[in-house]
Design a protein around this motif. Structure first.
Motif, PDB file in Angstrom:
ATOM      1  N   ARG A  68       3.442   7.328 -10.286  1.00  0.00           N
ATOM      2  CA  ARG A  68       4.697   6.716 -10.747  1.00  0.00           C
ATOM      3  C   ARG A  68       5.904   7.427 -10.152  1.00  0.00           C
ATOM      4  O   ARG A  68       6.910   6.780  -9.812  1.00  0.00           O
ATOM      5  CB  ARG A  68       4.745   6.742 -12.276  1.00  0.00           C
ATOM      6  CG  ARG A  68       3.739   5.796 -12.934  1.00  0.00           C
ATOM      7  CD  ARG A  68       3.988   5.671 -14.419  1.00  0.00           C
ATOM      8  NE  ARG A  68       3.742   6.917 -15.126  1.00  0.00           N
ATOM      9  CZ  ARG A  68       2.566   7.315 -15.575  1.00  0.00           C
ATOM     10  NH1 ARG A  68       1.493   6.555 -15.379  1.00  0.00           N
ATOM     11  NH2 ARG A  68       2.430   8.459 -16.222  1.00  0.00           N
ATOM     12  N   ALA A  69       5.815   8.747 -10.011  1.00  0.00           N
ATOM     13  CA  ALA A  69       6.918   9.494  -9.395  1.00  0.00           C
ATOM     14  C   ALA A  69       7.098   9.083  -7.940  1.00  0.00           C
ATOM     15  O   ALA A  69       8.236   8.951  -7.449  1.00  0.00           O
ATOM     16  CB  ALA A  69       6.657  11.000  -9.503  1.00  0.00           C
ATOM     17  N   TRP A  70       5.989   8.853  -7.239  1.00  0.00           N
ATOM     18  CA  TRP A  70       6.077   8.401  -5.854  1.00  0.00           C
ATOM     19  C   TRP A  70       6.726   7.024  -5.778  1.00  0.00           C
ATOM     20  O   TRP A  70       7.533   6.757  -4.888  1.00  0.00           O
ATOM     21  CB  TRP A  70       4.692   8.365  -5.206  1.00  0.00           C
ATOM     22  CG  TRP A  70       4.672   7.599  -3.918  1.00  0.00           C
ATOM     23  CD1 TRP A  70       4.063   6.416  -3.656  1.00  0.00           C
ATOM     24  CD2 TRP A  70       5.339   7.967  -2.689  1.00  0.00           C
ATOM     25  NE1 TRP A  70       4.287   6.018  -2.363  1.00  0.00           N
ATOM     26  CE2 TRP A  70       5.071   6.949  -1.750  1.00  0.00           C
ATOM     27  CE3 TRP A  70       6.119   9.052  -2.314  1.00  0.00           C
ATOM     28  CZ2 TRP A  70       5.572   6.994  -0.453  1.00  0.00           C
ATOM     29  CZ3 TRP A  70       6.623   9.096  -1.017  1.00  0.00           C
ATOM     30  CH2 TRP A  70       6.346   8.073  -0.104  1.00  0.00           C
TER      31      TRP A  70
ATOM     32  N   MET B 219       0.838  -1.209   0.000  1.00  0.00           N
ATOM     33  CA  MET B 219       0.000   0.000   0.000  1.00  0.00           C
ATOM     34  C   MET B 219       0.866   1.249   0.000  1.00  0.00           C
ATOM     35  O   MET B 219       0.578   2.229  -0.695  1.00  0.00           O
ATOM     36  CB  MET B 219      -0.933   0.004   1.211  1.00  0.00           C
ATOM     37  CG  MET B 219      -2.119  -0.906   1.069  1.00  0.00           C
ATOM     38  SD  MET B 219      -3.365  -0.616   2.361  1.00  0.00           S
ATOM     39  CE  MET B 219      -2.523  -1.265   3.796  1.00  0.00           C
ATOM     40  N   MET B 220       1.940   1.208   0.767  1.00  0.00           N
ATOM     41  CA  MET B 220       2.822   2.361   0.854  1.00  0.00           C
ATOM     42  C   MET B 220       3.462   2.673  -0.490  1.00  0.00           C
ATOM     43  O   MET B 220       3.612   3.833  -0.879  1.00  0.00           O
ATOM     44  CB  MET B 220       3.893   2.097   1.912  1.00  0.00           C
ATOM     45  CG  MET B 220       4.670   3.322   2.317  1.00  0.00           C
ATOM     46  SD  MET B 220       5.649   3.022   3.793  1.00  0.00           S
ATOM     47  CE  MET B 220       6.535   4.586   3.840  1.00  0.00           C
ATOM     48  N   ASN B 221       3.834   1.631  -1.237  1.00  0.00           N
ATOM     49  CA  ASN B 221       4.448   1.800  -2.549  1.00  0.00           C
ATOM     50  C   ASN B 221       3.414   1.976  -3.654  1.00  0.00           C
ATOM     51  O   ASN B 221       3.777   2.187  -4.812  1.00  0.00           O
ATOM     52  CB  ASN B 221       5.334   0.582  -2.852  1.00  0.00           C
ATOM     53  CG  ASN B 221       6.120   0.728  -4.125  1.00  0.00           C
ATOM     54  OD1 ASN B 221       5.798   0.097  -5.124  1.00  0.00           O
ATOM     55  ND2 ASN B 221       7.138   1.579  -4.115  1.00  0.00           N
ATOM     56  N   ARG B 222       2.141   1.883  -3.314  1.00  0.00           N
ATOM     57  CA  ARG B 222       1.023   2.003  -4.253  1.00  0.00           C
ATOM     58  C   ARG B 222       0.929   0.838  -5.230  1.00  0.00           C
ATOM     59  O   ARG B 222       0.370   0.969  -6.326  1.00  0.00           O
ATOM     60  CB  ARG B 222       1.070   3.332  -4.999  1.00  0.00           C
ATOM     61  CG  ARG B 222       0.874   4.569  -4.129  1.00  0.00           C
ATOM     62  CD  ARG B 222      -0.452   4.576  -3.364  1.00  0.00           C
ATOM     63  NE  ARG B 222      -1.601   4.276  -4.209  1.00  0.00           N
ATOM     64  CZ  ARG B 222      -2.209   5.186  -4.969  1.00  0.00           C
ATOM     65  NH1 ARG B 222      -1.806   6.450  -4.943  1.00  0.00           N
ATOM     66  NH2 ARG B 222      -3.243   4.863  -5.709  1.00  0.00           N
ATOM     67  N   LEU B 223       1.480  -0.319  -4.844  1.00  0.00           N
ATOM     68  CA  LEU B 223       1.262  -1.524  -5.627  1.00  0.00           C
ATOM     69  C   LEU B 223      -0.121  -2.096  -5.340  1.00  0.00           C
ATOM     70  O   LEU B 223      -0.666  -2.854  -6.138  1.00  0.00           O
ATOM     71  CB  LEU B 223       2.334  -2.573  -5.298  1.00  0.00           C
ATOM     72  CG  LEU B 223       3.754  -2.247  -5.761  1.00  0.00           C
ATOM     73  CD1 LEU B 223       4.736  -3.276  -5.217  1.00  0.00           C
ATOM     74  CD2 LEU B 223       3.833  -2.193  -7.276  1.00  0.00           C
TER      75      LEU B 223
ATOM     76  N   ASP C  91      10.277   7.468  -5.734  1.00  0.00           N
ATOM     77  CA  ASP C  91      10.742   7.991  -4.444  1.00  0.00           C
ATOM     78  C   ASP C  91      10.667   6.950  -3.337  1.00  0.00           C
ATOM     79  O   ASP C  91      11.300   7.103  -2.288  1.00  0.00           O
ATOM     80  CB  ASP C  91       9.899   9.205  -4.027  1.00  0.00           C
ATOM     81  CG  ASP C  91      10.267  10.461  -4.786  1.00  0.00           C
ATOM     82  OD1 ASP C  91      11.389  10.515  -5.336  1.00  0.00           O
ATOM     83  OD2 ASP C  91       9.447  11.395  -4.841  1.00  0.00           O
ATOM     84  N   CYS C  92       9.881   5.906  -3.553  1.00  0.00           N
ATOM     85  CA  CYS C  92       9.628   4.881  -2.535  1.00  0.00           C
ATOM     86  C   CYS C  92       9.982   3.524  -3.141  1.00  0.00           C
ATOM     87  O   CYS C  92       9.116   2.762  -3.563  1.00  0.00           O
ATOM     88  CB  CYS C  92       8.155   4.945  -2.119  1.00  0.00           C
ATOM     89  SG  CYS C  92       7.704   3.882  -0.742  1.00  0.00           S
TER      90      CYS C  92
ATOM     91  N   MET D 138      19.460   3.245  -7.665  1.00  0.00           N
ATOM     92  CA  MET D 138      19.482   3.986  -8.930  1.00  0.00           C
ATOM     93  C   MET D 138      18.292   4.928  -9.048  1.00  0.00           C
ATOM     94  O   MET D 138      18.334   5.915  -9.777  1.00  0.00           O
ATOM     95  CB  MET D 138      19.487   3.021 -10.115  1.00  0.00           C
ATOM     96  CG  MET D 138      20.845   2.456 -10.469  1.00  0.00           C
ATOM     97  SD  MET D 138      22.080   3.688 -10.983  1.00  0.00           S
ATOM     98  CE  MET D 138      21.389   4.315 -12.514  1.00  0.00           C
ATOM     99  N   GLN D 139      17.214   4.627  -8.322  1.00  0.00           N
ATOM    100  CA  GLN D 139      16.042   5.499  -8.326  1.00  0.00           C
ATOM    101  C   GLN D 139      16.266   6.756  -7.488  1.00  0.00           C
ATOM    102  O   GLN D 139      15.456   7.674  -7.551  1.00  0.00           O
ATOM    103  CB  GLN D 139      14.823   4.747  -7.775  1.00  0.00           C
ATOM    104  CG  GLN D 139      14.417   3.533  -8.576  1.00  0.00           C
ATOM    105  CD  GLN D 139      13.237   2.790  -7.969  1.00  0.00           C
ATOM    106  OE1 GLN D 139      13.083   1.586  -8.174  1.00  0.00           O
ATOM    107  NE2 GLN D 139      12.378   3.483  -7.226  1.00  0.00           N
ATOM    108  N   ASP D 140      17.338   6.754  -6.675  1.00  0.00           N
ATOM    109  CA  ASP D 140      17.597   7.843  -5.731  1.00  0.00           C
ATOM    110  C   ASP D 140      16.360   8.109  -4.871  1.00  0.00           C
ATOM    111  O   ASP D 140      15.855   9.228  -4.792  1.00  0.00           O
ATOM    112  CB  ASP D 140      18.004   9.124  -6.474  1.00  0.00           C
ATOM    113  CG  ASP D 140      18.589  10.176  -5.532  1.00  0.00           C
ATOM    114  OD1 ASP D 140      19.056   9.794  -4.439  1.00  0.00           O
ATOM    115  OD2 ASP D 140      18.561  11.365  -5.878  1.00  0.00           O
ATOM    116  N   PRO D 141      15.867   7.063  -4.192  1.00  0.00           N
ATOM    117  CA  PRO D 141      14.610   7.184  -3.457  1.00  0.00           C
ATOM    118  C   PRO D 141      14.764   7.896  -2.124  1.00  0.00           C
ATOM    119  O   PRO D 141      15.858   7.954  -1.553  1.00  0.00           O
ATOM    120  CB  PRO D 141      14.212   5.722  -3.245  1.00  0.00           C
ATOM    121  CG  PRO D 141      15.535   5.033  -3.089  1.00  0.00           C
ATOM    122  CD  PRO D 141      16.466   5.724  -4.049  1.00  0.00           C
TER     123      PRO D 141
END
Length: 275
Positions: free
Chosen positions: A74-76, A46-50, A79-80, A160-163
Protein backbone atom coordinates in the motif's frame (compact mmCIF):
# COMPACT_ATOMS: atom_id res chain seq x y z
CA UNK A 1 16.00 4.37 -10.43
CA UNK A 2 13.76 1.91 -12.28
CA UNK A 3 14.82 -1.47 -13.62
CA UNK A 4 12.37 -3.75 -15.42
CA UNK A 5 13.76 -7.21 -16.11
CA UNK A 6 11.96 -9.99 -18.01
CA UNK A 7 8.57 -8.76 -16.77
CA UNK A 8 5.81 -11.06 -17.98
CA UNK A 9 2.07 -11.31 -17.43
CA UNK A 10 -0.11 -14.09 -18.76
CA UNK A 11 -3.87 -14.60 -18.59
CA UNK A 12 -4.33 -18.29 -19.21
CA UNK A 13 -2.80 -18.95 -22.63
CA UNK A 14 -2.72 -15.25 -23.52
CA UNK A 15 0.51 -13.30 -22.97
CA UNK A 16 -0.29 -9.66 -22.19
CA UNK A 17 3.27 -8.53 -21.40
CA UNK A 18 6.09 -10.64 -22.79
CA UNK A 19 9.56 -10.44 -21.22
CA UNK A 20 9.65 -6.63 -21.01
CA UNK A 21 13.08 -5.26 -20.09
CA UNK A 22 14.37 -1.68 -19.80
CA UNK A 23 15.99 0.65 -17.27
CA UNK A 24 15.51 4.31 -16.33
CA UNK A 25 18.41 5.95 -14.50
CA UNK A 26 16.88 9.37 -13.76
CA UNK A 27 13.47 11.04 -13.48
CA UNK A 28 12.08 11.66 -16.95
CA UNK A 29 8.79 11.77 -18.80
CA UNK A 30 8.27 8.51 -20.65
CA UNK A 31 5.59 7.75 -23.21
CA UNK A 32 4.53 4.17 -23.92
CA UNK A 33 2.89 3.77 -27.31
CA UNK A 34 1.31 0.92 -29.23
CA UNK A 35 -2.01 -0.24 -30.57
CA UNK A 36 -4.84 -1.39 -28.29
CA UNK A 37 -3.98 -4.74 -26.73
CA UNK A 38 -0.23 -4.16 -26.93
CA UNK A 39 0.15 -4.57 -23.15
CA UNK A 40 0.56 -0.92 -22.16
CA UNK A 41 -2.19 -0.82 -19.52
CA UNK A 42 -1.25 -4.21 -18.09
CA UNK A 43 2.32 -3.01 -17.67
CA UNK A 44 1.24 0.06 -15.68
CA UNK A 45 -1.14 -2.01 -13.55
CA UNK A 46 1.70 -4.39 -12.67
CA UNK A 47 3.92 -1.46 -11.81
CA UNK A 48 1.28 -0.02 -9.48
CA UNK A 49 0.56 -3.51 -8.08
CA UNK A 50 -3.06 -3.44 -9.20
CA UNK A 51 -2.21 -6.64 -11.10
CA UNK A 52 0.35 -9.26 -10.07
CA UNK A 53 3.10 -10.18 -12.51
CA UNK A 54 3.48 -13.78 -13.65
CA UNK A 55 7.27 -13.53 -13.57
CA UNK A 56 10.13 -11.06 -13.74
CA UNK A 57 11.54 -8.25 -11.61
CA UNK A 58 10.53 -4.60 -11.29
CA UNK A 59 12.94 -2.68 -9.09
CA UNK A 60 12.67 0.90 -7.92
CA UNK A 61 15.73 2.26 -6.15
CA UNK A 62 17.02 -1.28 -5.70
CA UNK A 63 13.82 -2.76 -4.21
CA UNK A 64 11.71 -5.32 -6.09
CA UNK A 65 8.24 -3.85 -5.74
CA UNK A 66 6.69 -7.09 -7.00
CA UNK A 67 7.63 -8.74 -3.69
CA UNK A 68 5.86 -6.18 -1.51
CA UNK A 69 2.87 -7.26 0.56
CA UNK A 70 0.42 -5.70 2.98
CA UNK A 71 1.44 -2.31 4.34
CA UNK A 72 4.54 -2.12 2.14
CA UNK A 73 2.47 -2.75 -0.95
CA UNK A 74 0.00 0.00 0.00
CA UNK A 75 2.89 2.37 0.72
CA UNK A 76 4.29 1.66 -2.75
CA UNK A 77 0.92 2.44 -4.32
CA UNK A 78 1.10 5.84 -2.61
CA UNK A 79 4.60 6.37 -4.02
CA UNK A 80 3.42 5.25 -7.47
CA UNK A 81 0.23 7.23 -8.16
CA UNK A 82 -2.13 6.16 -10.92
CA UNK A 83 -4.21 8.37 -13.23
CA UNK A 84 -6.89 6.66 -15.31
CA UNK A 85 -8.56 7.42 -18.64
CA UNK A 86 -12.01 7.70 -17.04
CA UNK A 87 -10.80 9.88 -14.13
CA UNK A 88 -12.20 7.57 -11.34
CA UNK A 89 -13.59 10.48 -9.34
CA UNK A 90 -16.62 10.39 -7.04
CA UNK A 91 -19.07 12.31 -9.27
CA UNK A 92 -21.37 13.72 -6.55
CA UNK A 93 -18.52 14.67 -4.23
CA UNK A 94 -17.02 18.16 -4.37
CA UNK A 95 -13.72 18.66 -6.14
CA UNK A 96 -11.56 19.39 -3.10
CA UNK A 97 -12.81 16.26 -1.31
CA UNK A 98 -11.95 14.18 -4.37
CA UNK A 99 -8.44 15.61 -4.24
CA UNK A 100 -8.17 14.92 -0.51
CA UNK A 101 -8.90 11.26 -1.20
CA UNK A 102 -5.29 11.11 -2.32
CA UNK A 103 -4.41 11.01 1.39
CA UNK A 104 -6.53 7.93 2.20
CA UNK A 105 -3.47 5.68 2.31
CA UNK A 106 -2.13 7.47 5.37
CA UNK A 107 -5.36 8.19 7.27
CA UNK A 108 -7.04 6.21 10.03
CA UNK A 109 -10.21 4.20 9.46
CA UNK A 110 -12.25 6.57 11.65
CA UNK A 111 -11.02 9.67 9.78
CA UNK A 112 -11.81 8.00 6.47
CA UNK A 113 -15.28 6.92 7.63
CA UNK A 114 -16.29 10.42 8.73
CA UNK A 115 -14.47 12.22 5.92
CA UNK A 116 -12.31 14.20 8.37
CA UNK A 117 -9.35 16.05 6.87
CA UNK A 118 -6.65 18.09 8.64
CA UNK A 119 -6.69 21.80 7.84
CA UNK A 120 -3.16 21.60 6.40
CA UNK A 121 -4.27 18.94 3.93
CA UNK A 122 -7.24 21.06 2.85
CA UNK A 123 -4.96 24.05 2.22
CA UNK A 124 -2.53 21.85 0.32
CA UNK A 125 -5.33 20.43 -1.85
CA UNK A 126 -6.47 23.93 -2.76
CA UNK A 127 -2.88 24.96 -3.52
CA UNK A 128 -2.56 22.00 -5.90
CA UNK A 129 -5.84 22.90 -7.59
CA UNK A 130 -4.55 26.45 -7.95
CA UNK A 131 -1.39 25.14 -9.54
CA UNK A 132 -3.49 23.23 -12.08
CA UNK A 133 -5.70 26.22 -12.80
CA UNK A 134 -8.97 24.90 -11.37
CA UNK A 135 -9.06 26.20 -7.78
CA UNK A 136 -12.24 28.17 -8.55
CA UNK A 137 -14.06 24.84 -8.97
CA UNK A 138 -13.02 23.45 -5.56
CA UNK A 139 -16.55 23.56 -4.09
CA UNK A 140 -18.32 22.18 -7.17
CA UNK A 141 -19.34 18.58 -7.63
CA UNK A 142 -16.86 16.73 -9.80
CA UNK A 143 -19.63 15.76 -12.22
CA UNK A 144 -20.22 19.47 -13.00
CA UNK A 145 -16.77 19.85 -14.56
CA UNK A 146 -15.69 19.22 -18.13
CA UNK A 147 -13.66 16.12 -18.99
CA UNK A 148 -10.40 18.05 -19.10
CA UNK A 149 -11.12 19.68 -15.75
CA UNK A 150 -11.99 16.30 -14.20
CA UNK A 151 -8.72 14.86 -15.43
CA UNK A 152 -6.86 17.74 -13.78
CA UNK A 153 -8.72 16.94 -10.55
CA UNK A 154 -7.48 13.36 -10.91
CA UNK A 155 -3.93 14.68 -11.37
CA UNK A 156 -4.36 16.84 -8.26
CA UNK A 157 -5.51 13.79 -6.30
CA UNK A 158 -2.39 11.94 -7.43
CA UNK A 159 -0.19 14.86 -6.32
CA UNK A 160 -1.79 14.76 -2.87
CA UNK A 161 -0.05 11.40 -2.45
CA UNK A 162 3.31 13.15 -2.99
CA UNK A 163 4.37 10.25 -5.23
CA UNK A 164 7.80 9.47 -6.61
CA UNK A 165 6.24 8.24 -9.88
CA UNK A 166 3.03 9.21 -11.65
CA UNK A 167 1.53 6.62 -13.98
CA UNK A 168 -1.05 7.88 -16.48
CA UNK A 169 -3.08 5.27 -18.36
CA UNK A 170 -4.38 6.91 -21.55
CA UNK A 171 -4.94 10.24 -19.74
CA UNK A 172 -6.17 12.09 -22.85
CA UNK A 173 -7.91 9.33 -24.80
CA UNK A 174 -11.40 10.69 -24.04
CA UNK A 175 -10.55 14.39 -24.34
CA UNK A 176 -10.82 16.89 -27.18
CA UNK A 177 -7.54 18.37 -28.53
CA UNK A 178 -7.68 21.53 -26.41
CA UNK A 179 -8.20 19.65 -23.14
CA UNK A 180 -5.70 16.99 -24.18
CA UNK A 181 -3.06 19.68 -24.61
CA UNK A 182 -3.87 21.22 -21.22
CA UNK A 183 -3.58 17.86 -19.45
CA UNK A 184 -0.31 16.93 -21.16
CA UNK A 185 1.19 20.33 -20.38
CA UNK A 186 0.22 19.85 -16.72
CA UNK A 187 1.95 16.46 -16.59
CA UNK A 188 5.03 17.90 -18.27
CA UNK A 189 5.22 20.76 -15.76
CA UNK A 190 4.91 18.33 -12.87
CA UNK A 191 7.85 16.37 -14.23
CA UNK A 192 10.00 19.45 -14.81
CA UNK A 193 9.13 21.44 -11.69
CA UNK A 194 8.91 18.58 -9.18
CA UNK A 195 11.49 16.24 -10.65
CA UNK A 196 8.99 13.39 -10.63
CA UNK A 197 9.07 10.50 -13.06
CA UNK A 198 5.97 10.42 -15.27
CA UNK A 199 5.08 7.38 -17.36
CA UNK A 200 2.09 7.80 -19.68
CA UNK A 201 0.40 5.38 -22.04
CA UNK A 202 -0.40 7.27 -25.24
CA UNK A 203 -2.08 6.46 -28.56
CA UNK A 204 -0.85 9.42 -30.59
CA UNK A 205 2.66 9.85 -31.92
CA UNK A 206 2.62 13.65 -32.03
CA UNK A 207 1.77 13.76 -28.31
CA UNK A 208 4.56 11.34 -27.42
CA UNK A 209 7.12 13.28 -29.46
CA UNK A 210 6.06 16.67 -28.12
CA UNK A 211 5.94 15.94 -24.39
CA UNK A 212 8.14 12.93 -23.67
CA UNK A 213 11.90 12.61 -23.17
CA UNK A 214 11.83 8.94 -24.03
CA UNK A 215 9.41 6.70 -25.90
CA UNK A 216 8.86 2.98 -25.47
CA UNK A 217 6.94 1.13 -28.18
CA UNK A 218 5.07 -2.09 -27.41
CA UNK A 219 3.65 -4.62 -29.83
CA UNK A 220 1.96 -7.87 -28.81
CA UNK A 221 3.27 -7.48 -25.27
CA UNK A 222 6.90 -6.97 -26.22
CA UNK A 223 9.08 -3.87 -26.12
CA UNK A 224 9.98 -3.31 -29.77
CA UNK A 225 11.28 0.27 -29.55
CA UNK A 226 13.07 2.27 -26.86
CA UNK A 227 14.47 5.63 -27.88
CA UNK A 228 14.17 9.38 -28.14
CA UNK A 229 11.34 11.28 -29.86
CA UNK A 230 13.70 12.05 -32.73
CA UNK A 231 14.29 8.33 -33.31
CA UNK A 232 10.57 7.65 -33.63
CA UNK A 233 10.35 7.85 -37.41
CA UNK A 234 7.29 6.98 -39.46
CA UNK A 235 8.96 3.70 -40.42
CA UNK A 236 9.54 2.79 -36.79
CA UNK A 237 5.93 3.72 -36.01
CA UNK A 238 4.71 1.34 -38.74
CA UNK A 239 6.63 -1.48 -37.08
CA UNK A 240 5.24 -0.65 -33.63
CA UNK A 241 1.64 -0.52 -34.87
CA UNK A 242 2.00 -3.35 -37.36
CA UNK A 243 0.81 -1.04 -40.14
CA UNK A 244 1.46 -0.94 -43.86
CA UNK A 245 2.72 1.80 -46.17
CA UNK A 246 -0.66 3.55 -45.98
CA UNK A 247 -0.11 4.31 -42.28
CA UNK A 248 -0.96 7.96 -41.57
CA UNK A 249 0.19 9.72 -38.42
CA UNK A 250 -2.31 12.48 -39.15
CA UNK A 251 -5.19 10.11 -38.49
CA UNK A 252 -4.08 9.81 -34.86
CA UNK A 253 -3.00 13.39 -34.31
CA UNK A 254 -4.21 15.44 -31.33
CA UNK A 255 -2.59 18.66 -32.48
CA UNK A 256 -4.76 21.77 -32.51
CA UNK A 257 -4.81 22.91 -36.14
CA UNK A 258 -6.68 25.64 -37.96
CA UNK A 259 -9.48 24.95 -40.46
CA UNK A 260 -7.16 25.24 -43.47
CA UNK A 261 -4.78 22.60 -42.11
CA UNK A 262 -7.68 20.26 -41.29
CA UNK A 263 -9.11 20.71 -44.80
CA UNK A 264 -5.75 19.89 -46.38
CA UNK A 265 -5.48 16.73 -44.25
CA UNK A 266 -9.02 15.65 -45.15
CA UNK A 267 -8.34 16.18 -48.88
CA UNK A 268 -5.10 14.19 -48.66
CA UNK A 269 -6.84 11.25 -46.96
CA UNK A 270 -9.74 11.42 -49.45
CA UNK A 271 -7.29 11.29 -52.34
CA UNK A 272 -5.77 8.09 -50.93
CA UNK A 273 -9.18 6.46 -50.61
CA UNK A 274 -10.12 7.47 -54.16
CA UNK A 275 -6.92 6.01 -55.58
Amino acid sequence: MLAVNNLTKTFGQNVAVDDATFTVDQPMMIGIIGRSGAGKSTFLRMMNRLTDATSGVLEFNGRNVLDLKGHERRAWQSDCAMIFQQFNLVPRMDVVSNVLHGTLGRRSTVATLFNLFPRDDIHRAIDILERLGIAEHAAKRAEALSGGQQQRVAIARALMQDPKIILADEPIASLDPMNAQTVMEALRRIHEEDGRMVIANLHTLDTARRYCDRIIGMRDGRVVFDGTPGQLTTGVARDIYGAGDDFSEGATSTEIRDDHEQLEEAERLLAKVTV
